[in-house]
Design an enzyme around this catalytic site. Structure first.
Site, PDB file in Angstrom:
ATOM      1  N   ASP A 152       1.536  -1.476   0.158  1.00 21.88           N
ATOM      2  CA  ASP A 152       0.232   0.095  -0.270  1.00 21.88           C
ATOM      3  C   ASP A 152       0.541   1.776   0.139  1.00 21.88           C
ATOM      4  OD1 ASP A 152      -1.841  -1.956  -0.139  1.00 21.88           O
ATOM      5  OD2 ASP A 152      -2.439  -1.250   2.247  1.00 21.88           O
TER       6      ASP A 152
ATOM      7  N   SER B 284     -16.862 -27.837 -21.467  1.00 23.72           N
ATOM      8  CA  SER B 284     -17.475 -28.093 -20.374  1.00 23.72           C
ATOM      9  C   SER B 284     -16.638 -30.089 -20.265  1.00 23.72           C
ATOM     10  CB  SER B 284     -18.684 -28.600 -19.653  1.00 23.72           C
ATOM     11  OG  SER B 284     -19.213 -28.785 -20.782  1.00 23.72           O
ATOM     12  N   LEU B 285     -17.089 -30.542 -19.339  1.00 19.06           N
ATOM     13  CA  LEU B 285     -16.514 -31.593 -18.991  1.00 19.06           C
ATOM     14  C   LEU B 285     -17.663 -33.272 -18.137  1.00 19.06           C
ATOM     15  CD1 LEU B 285     -13.860 -30.895 -16.224  1.00 19.06           C
ATOM     16  CD2 LEU B 285     -13.886 -31.475 -18.832  1.00 19.06           C
TER      17      LEU B 285
ATOM     18  N   LYS C  35      -9.908 -29.643  -9.059  1.00 17.19           N
ATOM     19  CA  LYS C  35     -11.559 -29.037 -10.047  1.00 17.19           C
ATOM     20  C   LYS C  35     -12.346 -28.137  -8.894  1.00 17.19           C
ATOM     21  CE  LYS C  35     -15.932 -29.863 -12.284  1.00 17.19           C
ATOM     22  NZ  LYS C  35     -16.353 -29.087 -12.032  1.00 17.19           N
TER      23      LYS C  35
ATOM     24  N   ARG D 238     -17.009 -17.872 -19.567  1.00 18.85           N
ATOM     25  CA  ARG D 238     -17.902 -18.840 -20.461  1.00 18.85           C
ATOM     26  C   ARG D 238     -18.422 -18.730 -21.810  1.00 18.85           C
ATOM     27  NH1 ARG D 238     -20.251 -23.465 -21.030  1.00 18.85           N
ATOM     28  NH2 ARG D 238     -19.548 -24.977 -21.653  1.00 18.85           N
TER      29      ARG D 238
ATOM     30  N   LYS E  63     -16.759 -36.448  -9.217  1.00 19.74           N
ATOM     31  CA  LYS E  63     -17.075 -35.612  -8.357  1.00 19.74           C
ATOM     32  C   LYS E  63     -17.089 -36.420  -7.178  1.00 19.74           C
ATOM     33  CE  LYS E  63     -19.233 -31.911 -10.462  1.00 19.74           C
ATOM     34  NZ  LYS E  63     -20.544 -31.902 -10.444  1.00 19.74           N
TER      35      LYS E  63
ATOM     36  N   CYS F 243     -58.290 -38.425  -2.864  1.00 22.83           N
ATOM     37  CA  CYS F 243     -60.075 -38.029  -2.919  1.00 22.83           C
ATOM     38  C   CYS F 243     -60.891 -39.261  -1.551  1.00 22.83           C
ATOM     39  CB  CYS F 243     -60.073 -39.713  -4.103  1.00 22.83           C
ATOM     40  SG  CYS F 243     -59.849 -41.237  -3.555  1.00 22.83           S
TER      41      CYS F 243
ATOM     42  N   CYS G 206     -54.627 -46.153  -2.714  1.00 19.21           N
ATOM     43  CA  CYS G 206     -55.497 -45.788  -3.153  1.00 19.21           C
ATOM     44  C   CYS G 206     -56.726 -46.292  -4.702  1.00 19.21           C
ATOM     45  CB  CYS G 206     -55.538 -44.426  -3.897  1.00 19.21           C
ATOM     46  SG  CYS G 206     -57.743 -43.621  -4.550  1.00 19.21           S
TER      47      CYS G 206
HETATM   48  S1  IVH Z   1     -10.532 -28.343 -17.692  1.00 19.71           S
HETATM   49  C1  IVH Z   1     -12.691 -28.927 -21.186  1.00 19.71           C
HETATM   50  N1  IVH Z   1      -9.777 -28.013 -14.697  1.00 19.71           N
HETATM   51  O1  IVH Z   1     -15.680 -27.272 -14.314  1.00 19.71           O
HETATM   52  C2  IVH Z   1     -13.197 -28.234 -20.066  1.00 19.71           C
HETATM   53  N2  IVH Z   1     -11.587 -27.335 -15.211  1.00 19.71           N
HETATM   54  O2  IVH Z   1     -17.295 -28.624 -15.548  1.00 19.71           O
HETATM   55  C3  IVH Z   1     -12.042 -28.031 -19.392  1.00 19.71           C
HETATM   56  N3  IVH Z   1     -13.156 -26.925 -13.855  1.00 19.71           N
HETATM   57  O3  IVH Z   1     -15.722 -25.005 -16.479  1.00 19.71           O
HETATM   58  C4  IVH Z   1     -11.841 -27.843 -18.357  1.00 19.71           C
HETATM   59  N4  IVH Z   1     -11.533 -26.943 -12.081  1.00 19.71           N
HETATM   60  O4  IVH Z   1     -15.755 -24.125 -14.816  1.00 19.71           O
HETATM   61  C5  IVH Z   1     -10.623 -27.581 -15.710  1.00 19.71           C
HETATM   62  N5  IVH Z   1      -8.453 -27.429 -13.158  1.00 19.71           N
HETATM   63  C6  IVH Z   1      -9.506 -27.825 -13.685  1.00 19.71           C
HETATM   64  C7  IVH Z   1     -10.968 -27.229 -13.575  1.00 19.71           C
HETATM   65  C8  IVH Z   1     -12.168 -26.918 -14.206  1.00 19.71           C
HETATM   66  C9  IVH Z   1     -12.499 -26.283 -12.029  1.00 19.71           C
HETATM   67  C10 IVH Z   1     -14.406 -26.174 -14.393  1.00 19.71           C
HETATM   68  C11 IVH Z   1     -14.537 -25.226 -14.990  1.00 19.71           C
HETATM   69  C12 IVH Z   1     -14.994 -25.955 -16.830  1.00 19.71           C
HETATM   70  C13 IVH Z   1     -16.175 -26.560 -15.207  1.00 19.71           C
HETATM   71  C14 IVH Z   1     -15.969 -28.234 -15.713  1.00 19.71           C
END
Ligand code: IVH
Length: 669
Positions: A38, A83-84, A117, A138, A314, A411, A432
């Site tokens: 700062d 996405s995954l 994740k 995204r 997950k 009923c 029923c």
């Molecule tokens: S790789 C091909 N790595 O999970 C998709 N995703 O379910 C690339 N996420 O939209 C995703 N940690 O927001 C990747 N270490 C990680 C992640 C990650 C969280 C989220 C991300 C993505 C979503 C997919």
């Protein structure tokens, strides 16, 4: 100070501050305090003010830049953001491995990379010649929103890469709020009487979507990188290598990661992470496992929205405790009685849950559940909420035993216990026995949602809700919460939200549509309108005698009797009361207008040139007239357009006055 000296000092300050930022926010080095940073920043700001010629958008003083935006601008992603696919256990992970191995030539050398994740928001950062130029959400994967200004406020995001790379570099990662910051934010929100954030992800999302980047800056977000797209000449052979490179460029990358030739080690890593997960400073909901060799990514490709070379493992259900306020009984399509626990609404895995099916009496006995009990509920990845345990020590003695009713709650028909199957697999359920029970009326529910224009709830969804014991009848739709349905198979958060929203949006309804929705025998849209128009309130219709109903023009004795009969059945009256109690609101009936067409009944047939038939009917009604569907001796006029059908012929036969379009227009002028 000379201009040259100032420039030197400014450069030094910028370097020093950048270094401190990096050590503090990226390396997490506790030796650095914010105060020091700062103080240096204060000096830099003063110098930049005195020597505006050395202004630089990437100066650390410029992390909150510009005015609030009017709205976010859409941007197209250079590379689609995928996405995954999820897996929920080791077996599913192994079958993923089997699947991909089948797609590759035998003996292909394969290794795996696993990383956290992170539970935040995926964002894309574009660097041009090493300088941060644009950041986006995204969005739908193809098009996101430009949130550059907001991302600039995140201290963990370098404005300039620590190694120069010519051309464009895209870094992807998760914008997050740490648990600590989230707790503090919620405390503040509470003190200010503002709404709390359900979890770190919602808090991060809410903070990133601020049009005024000053607000984002206050929220102290973080950024962890998980992917990089490099110019051709810089491409790296493995995902692990990319992670190491991201760290070198100045990004924060979780140190919890695992590179291995076998899935076994990856599984051990997943177990390790599960242990530390709770204490980890950021929310994590799993582990991302990928094929490490980038060359294989090309070969494995993408299926739908997700790559084949990556999966998300997950972790199971989040749990929460709540109390069971009541146990009600829903009746399914087949007449089966399903007990459902109603809770104090509680947050589990990010959404509010208010009820859970108990399936059957056996389940209640297995759990030892009583009304008033404190229970543990859980909501796994894609499972609907369930009661997993009763906390017996929490009992006060006021808890009540639950008994299956001997009469159907819909009923009042008699209830019978039937055993299905035999031996170990046999199960008993209560049914029923009334074949006309309203709950068995799937068609009736389909008709109801159509009349209410709740188009998000189609026949399949009705069946699903009934089978899950979430609803007995249409009135129950109005008690659903997002969390109650979001776990259903093939139900995303978004579709759950859409359904709940559209139900809420259609609670208010006209009297005519409400009557129509009830599905009274022989009562279609037109009769419903006639009844609504004539009586004005539901109460009056419910109390009307057969003769009073029969006296309405266009309503004959059969319809009158059927309307009268409908309201004599206790269960129908209960159903109406339940609809109203659950929040359905009947709009006040507009007073019937008296106009130049009052007392006249019209039938419009064929195609008109100047307006549609519905528009013509609306005009007739607006002038006090009545628009009917079929021609009778009571019809005053039949308006005939192009290609009229049998109605024109019938009018002629009955001697009803026929108007062509021009004559009609003259009449309503
Ligand atoms: S790789 C091909 N790595 O999970 C998709 N995703 O379910 C690339 N996420 O939209 C995703 N940690 O927001 C990747 N270490 C990680 C992640 C990650 C969280 C989220 C991300 C993505 C979503 C997919």
């Amino acid at each position: 100070m000379t201009s040259a000296d100032a420039k030197k000092r400014i450069d030094k300050l910028r370097d020093q501050i950048e270094d401190l930022r990096y050590r503090y926010h990226v390396l997490n080095d506790p030796k650095v305090t914010d105060d020091v940073k700062d103080s240096l920043e204060k000096e830099l700001k003063a110098l930049e003010q005195d020597f505006p010629e050395f202004a630089d958008p990437n100066s650390p003083t410029n992390r909150v830049a510009g005015k609030a935006l009017a709205k976010f601008v859409k941007v197209k992603h250079e590379h689609r953001m995928l996405s995954l696919n999820d897996v929920f256990n080791v077996e599913e992970l192994r079958s993923w491995e089997t699947r991909i191995k089948k797609l590759l030539p035998t003996n292909t050398k394969i290794s795996y990379f696993a990383e956290l994740k992170l539970d935040g928001l995926a964002v894309s950062l574009i660097y041009k010649d090493g300088v941060f130029i644009r950041g986006a959400t995204r969005g739908d994967g193809f098009i996101g929103e430009d949130i550059t200004q907001n991302l600039r406020t995140i201290s963990a995001i370098p404005l300039v890469l620590r190694e120069k790379i010519p051309g464009l570099v895209e870094v992807r990662g998760e914008a997050l709020m740490s648990k600590k910051v989230w707790h503090a934010l919620n405390k503040k929100q509470e003190a200010e009487g503002k709404q709390l954030f359900a979890n770190t992800r919602n808090a991060a999302a809410g903070s990133l979507r601020q049009l005024d980047s000053k607000l984002t800056a206050e929220r102290k977000l973080d950024f962890l990188a998980w992917n990089i797209i490099l110019p051709k000449d810089f491409e790296l052979p493995t995902h692990a290598g990319e992670h190491a490179f991201l760290a070198k460029l100045g990004f924060k990358v979780p140190k919890e990661q695992c590179e291995s030739k076998t899935l076994g080690e990856i599984e051990a890593f997943i177990k390790e992470v599960e242990k530390i997960r709770e204490k980890y400073p950021f929310g994590t909901d799993g582990v991302v496992v990928s094929v490490n060799e980038n060359e294989l990514h090309q070969r494995l490709g993408v299926i739908g929205k997700a790559p084949r070379y990556m999966v998300a493992f997950k972790y199971p259900a989040e749990k929460a405790t709540t109390t069971v306020r009541n146990i009600i009984v829903n009746v399914g399509r087949t007449g089966v009685l399903t007990p459902v626990a109603l809770f104090e609404p509680t947050l589990v895995a990010g959404s509010t849950v208010s009820k859970a099916t108990l399936h059957n009496m056996d389940q209640i006995e297995r759990l030892g559940l009583k009304i008033g009990d404190t229970v543990i509920i859980q909501k796994a990845g894609d499972v609907i909420p369930e009661v997993v345990e009763v906390l017996e020590k929490m009992r006060t003695g006021k808890e009540k035993h639950f008994k299956m009713p001997s009469k159907c709650p819909v009923c009042e028909g008699s209830v019978e216990r039937r055993t299905i199957g035999s031996g170990n697999t046999s199960s008993a359920a209560y049914y029923c026995t009334n074949p006309n029970c309203l709950a068995k009326n799937q068609r009736g529910m389909e008709h109801f949602v159509n009349a209410f224009e709740i188009y998000t709830v189609g026949p399949k969804i009705i069946t699903r809700f009934k089978d899950e014991g979430l609803i007995s009848d249409a009135a129950d739709l109005f008690t659903l919460e997002k969390g109650d349905i979001e776990g259903l198979e093939r139900f995303g958060e978004k579709s759950a939200e859409n359904i709940i929203q559209s139900i809420a949006d259609h609670r208010e309804i006209s009297l005519a549509k409400f009557l129509y929705a009830l599905g009274i025998m022989n009562v279609g849209e037109q009769t419903s309108e006639d009844l609504a128009e004539h009586f004005g309130t539901l109460d009056k219709i419910m109390k009307a005698s057969v003769d009073e109903i029969n006296a309405i023009e266009n309503i004959g004795p059969i319809v009158s009797q059927s309307v009268f009969d409908y309201f004599r059945y206790k269960e129908n009256v209960h159903y109406i009361e339940k609809l109203l109690a659950n929040g359905v609101e009947i709009k006040k009936q507009a007073k019937k207008v008296a106009g130049k067409l009052t007392g006249k009944t019209f039938v419009v047939t064929g195609t008109l040139e100047s307006m549609s038939r519905d528009e013509a009917k609306a005009k007739i009604k607006a002038l006090g007239g009545h628009a009917a569907e079929s021609v009778s001796k009571n019809t005053s006029y039949v308006v005939v357009g192009e290609n009229p059908g049998s109605k024109a012929i019938k009018a002629e036969k009955l001697g009803v006055t026929i108007l062509n379009e021009k004559e009609f227009l003259d009449l309503i002028k």
